[in-house]
Motif scaffolding. Structure first.
Motif, PDB file in Angstrom:
ATOM      1  N   HIS A  50       0.800  -1.235   0.101  1.00 58.42           N
ATOM      2  CA  HIS A  50       0.034  -0.076   0.000  1.00 58.42           C
ATOM      3  C   HIS A  50       0.776   1.251   0.233  1.00 58.42           C
ATOM      4  N   VAL A  51       2.019   1.306   0.499  1.00 61.43           N
ATOM      5  CA  VAL A  51       2.812   2.172   0.592  1.00 61.43           C
ATOM      6  C   VAL A  51       4.356   2.063  -0.174  1.00 61.43           C
ATOM      7  N   GLY A  52       4.751   2.884  -1.009  1.00 63.94           N
ATOM      8  CA  GLY A  52       5.931   2.648  -1.548  1.00 63.94           C
ATOM      9  C   GLY A  52       6.931   3.619  -0.939  1.00 63.94           C
ATOM     10  N   VAL A  53       8.045   2.888  -0.706  1.00 67.26           N
ATOM     11  CA  VAL A  53       9.579   3.434  -0.116  1.00 67.26           C
ATOM     12  C   VAL A  53      10.681   2.945  -0.835  1.00 67.26           C
ATOM     13  N   ALA A  54      11.365   3.968  -1.396  1.00 70.03           N
ATOM     14  CA  ALA A  54      12.489   3.605  -2.116  1.00 70.03           C
ATOM     15  C   ALA A  54      13.761   4.523  -1.638  1.00 70.03           C
ATOM     16  N   MET A  55      14.706   4.052  -1.540  1.00 68.70           N
ATOM     17  CA  MET A  55      15.944   4.986  -1.360  1.00 68.70           C
ATOM     18  C   MET A  55      16.499   5.022  -2.816  1.00 68.70           C
ATOM     19  N   GLU A  56      16.654   6.495  -3.204  1.00 69.65           N
ATOM     20  CA  GLU A  56      17.042   6.614  -4.658  1.00 69.65           C
ATOM     21  C   GLU A  56      18.407   7.396  -4.490  1.00 69.65           C
ATOM     22  N   GLU A  57      19.151   7.184  -5.457  1.00 62.32           N
ATOM     23  CA  GLU A  57      20.369   7.960  -5.426  1.00 62.32           C
ATOM     24  C   GLU A  57      20.566   8.509  -7.038  1.00 62.32           C
ATOM     25  N   LEU A  58      20.616   9.987  -6.929  1.00 62.34           N
ATOM     26  CA  LEU A  58      20.839  10.710  -8.167  1.00 62.34           C
ATOM     27  C   LEU A  58      22.113  11.147  -8.550  1.00 62.34           C
ATOM     28  N   ALA A  59      22.564  10.846  -9.500  1.00 60.99           N
ATOM     29  CA  ALA A  59      24.138  11.101  -9.990  1.00 60.99           C
ATOM     30  C   ALA A  59      23.995  12.399 -10.405  1.00 60.99           C
ATOM     31  N   PRO A  60      25.179  13.181 -10.522  1.00 63.30           N
ATOM     32  CA  PRO A  60      25.521  14.375 -10.935  1.00 63.30           C
ATOM     33  C   PRO A  60      25.043  14.760 -12.358  1.00 63.30           C
ATOM     34  N   GLU A  73      -2.528  10.570  -5.600  1.00 65.07           N
ATOM     35  CA  GLU A  73      -1.361   9.759  -4.569  1.00 65.07           C
ATOM     36  C   GLU A  73      -0.455  10.907  -4.174  1.00 65.07           C
ATOM     37  N   GLU A  74      -0.172  10.777  -2.798  1.00 60.84           N
ATOM     38  CA  GLU A  74       0.673  11.815  -2.095  1.00 60.84           C
ATOM     39  C   GLU A  74       2.191  11.094  -2.150  1.00 60.84           C
ATOM     40  N   GLU A  75       3.063  12.055  -2.287  1.00 59.04           N
ATOM     41  CA  GLU A  75       4.565  11.586  -2.175  1.00 59.04           C
ATOM     42  C   GLU A  75       5.214  12.247  -1.260  1.00 59.04           C
ATOM     43  N   GLN A  76       6.170  11.929  -0.707  1.00 55.00           N
ATOM     44  CA  GLN A  76       7.184  12.756   0.351  1.00 55.00           C
ATOM     45  C   GLN A  76       8.503  12.341   0.147  1.00 55.00           C
ATOM     46  N   ALA A  77       9.485  13.315   0.438  1.00 54.09           N
ATOM     47  CA  ALA A  77      10.939  13.020   0.095  1.00 54.09           C
ATOM     48  C   ALA A  77      11.675  13.696   1.310  1.00 54.09           C
ATOM     49  N   LEU A  78      12.754  12.573   1.926  1.00 51.68           N
ATOM     50  CA  LEU A  78      13.706  12.850   2.839  1.00 51.68           C
ATOM     51  C   LEU A  78      14.854  12.972   2.195  1.00 51.68           C
ATOM     52  N   ILE A  79      15.811  13.993   2.211  1.00 47.17           N
ATOM     53  CA  ILE A  79      17.076  14.035   1.608  1.00 47.17           C
ATOM     54  C   ILE A  79      17.926  13.242   2.835  1.00 47.17           C
ATOM     55  N   LEU A  80      18.814  12.364   2.250  1.00 44.73           N
ATOM     56  CA  LEU A  80      19.608  11.729   3.122  1.00 44.73           C
ATOM     57  C   LEU A  80      21.075  12.213   3.116  1.00 44.73           C
ATOM     58  N   ALA A  81      21.589  12.396   1.941  1.00 46.67           N
ATOM     59  CA  ALA A  81      22.946  12.888   1.768  1.00 46.67           C
ATOM     60  C   ALA A  81      23.222  13.757   0.469  1.00 46.67           C
ATOM     61  N   GLY A  82      23.799  14.692   0.638  1.00 45.26           N
ATOM     62  CA  GLY A  82      23.971  15.622  -0.623  1.00 45.26           C
ATOM     63  C   GLY A  82      22.964  16.841  -0.741  1.00 45.26           C
ATOM     64  N   GLU A  83      22.916  17.062  -1.962  1.00 46.92           N
ATOM     65  CA  GLU A  83      22.113  18.335  -2.283  1.00 46.92           C
ATOM     66  C   GLU A  83      21.724  18.242  -3.641  1.00 46.92           C
ATOM     67  N   MET A  84      20.628  18.681  -3.922  1.00 48.81           N
ATOM     68  CA  MET A  84      20.125  18.685  -5.491  1.00 48.81           C
ATOM     69  C   MET A  84      18.989  19.987  -5.604  1.00 48.81           C
ATOM     70  N   THR A  85      18.406  20.043  -6.649  1.00 47.72           N
ATOM     71  CA  THR A  85      17.591  21.037  -7.037  1.00 47.72           C
ATOM     72  C   THR A  85      16.033  20.498  -7.120  1.00 47.72           C
ATOM     73  N   LEU A  86      15.012  20.954  -6.360  1.00 48.54           N
ATOM     74  CA  LEU A  86      13.701  20.502  -6.452  1.00 48.54           C
ATOM     75  C   LEU A  86      13.088  21.482  -7.494  1.00 48.54           C
ATOM     76  N   ILE A 125      12.166   8.393  -1.028  1.00 50.79           N
ATOM     77  CA  ILE A 125      10.995   8.698  -1.790  1.00 50.79           C
ATOM     78  C   ILE A 125       9.762   7.853  -1.124  1.00 50.79           C
ATOM     79  N   ILE A 126       8.736   8.690  -0.683  1.00 56.29           N
ATOM     80  CA  ILE A 126       7.613   7.747  -0.038  1.00 56.29           C
ATOM     81  C   ILE A 126       6.394   8.192  -0.734  1.00 56.29           C
ATOM     82  N   GLY A 127       5.593   7.218  -1.147  1.00 57.09           N
ATOM     83  CA  GLY A 127       4.154   7.310  -1.788  1.00 57.09           C
ATOM     84  C   GLY A 127       3.415   6.291  -1.805  1.00 57.09           C
TER      85      GLY A 127
END
Length: 170
Positions: A50-60, A73-86, A125-127
């Motif tokens: 019912h709930v999807g949770v994935a750890m994602e890693e986005l390369a430079p 559908e609702e989504e949420q994100a928690l930044i664990l390491a690094g930085e990026m542009t939303l 990423i949680i959804g």
């Protein structure tokens, strides 16, 4: 063709047990040179449906997805390491380790991530996994209907009665 079952944390009795994130295999995807990431599908490994949770890693230099929003559908994100542009609607935000963002269902502001930095950015990423969701892609005009597995061009809208024979049958 061999149907290879994905690994999970289920034991011999059919109980999904606690697991280390490190036991979940990375999966890579990309669409040419602009989009792509690698992810660990944590909730699937743990048996969730019912709930999807994935750890994602986005390369430079990579983008996470087409800019989109969900109607149901609702989504949420928690930044664990690094930085990026939303990218959120017409604005952009720097998100970094410890930042959290929610994308409520029906909020008509597309969202996507772009890694502008020179190091990978890791996030959760949680959804919901709503089988009836409708996803709108503002930049391309695509509308995806998850229930039917089909996509449509938003500009090809129809009047309610368009195409119907509205004359009485004799």
């Amino acid at each position: 063709m061999t149907d290879k079952k994905k690994p999970t944390s289920v034991n011999a009795e059919g109980i999904f047990e606690p697991f280390s994130v490190e036991n979940v295999p990375w999966e890579n995807w990309s669409e040419n040179t602009r989009y792509g990431s690698r992810s660990r599908y944590l909730s699937g490994f743990g048996g969730a449906s019912h709930v999807g949770v994935a750890m994602e890693e986005l390369a430079p230099g990579m983008e996470s997805t087409l800019n989109h929003y969900h109607m149901l559908e609702e989504e949420q994100a928690l930044i664990l390491a690094g930085e990026m542009t939303l990218k959120l609607g017409e604005k952009t935000y720097l998100v970094k380790t410890g930042d959290y963002v929610c994308f409520p269902a029906g909020q008509k502001a597309g969202h996507s991530f772009y890694n502008h930095s020179d190091a990978p950015c890791r996030f959760l990423i949680i959804g919901e996994k709503n089988p009836h969701d409708v996803i709108v892609y503002p930049e391309t005009g695509r509308v995806s209907v998850r229930l039917t597995g089909e996509g449509y061009d938003k500009s090809a809208t129809m009047d309610y009665w368009q195409g119907a024979d509205t004359n009485k049958k004799k």
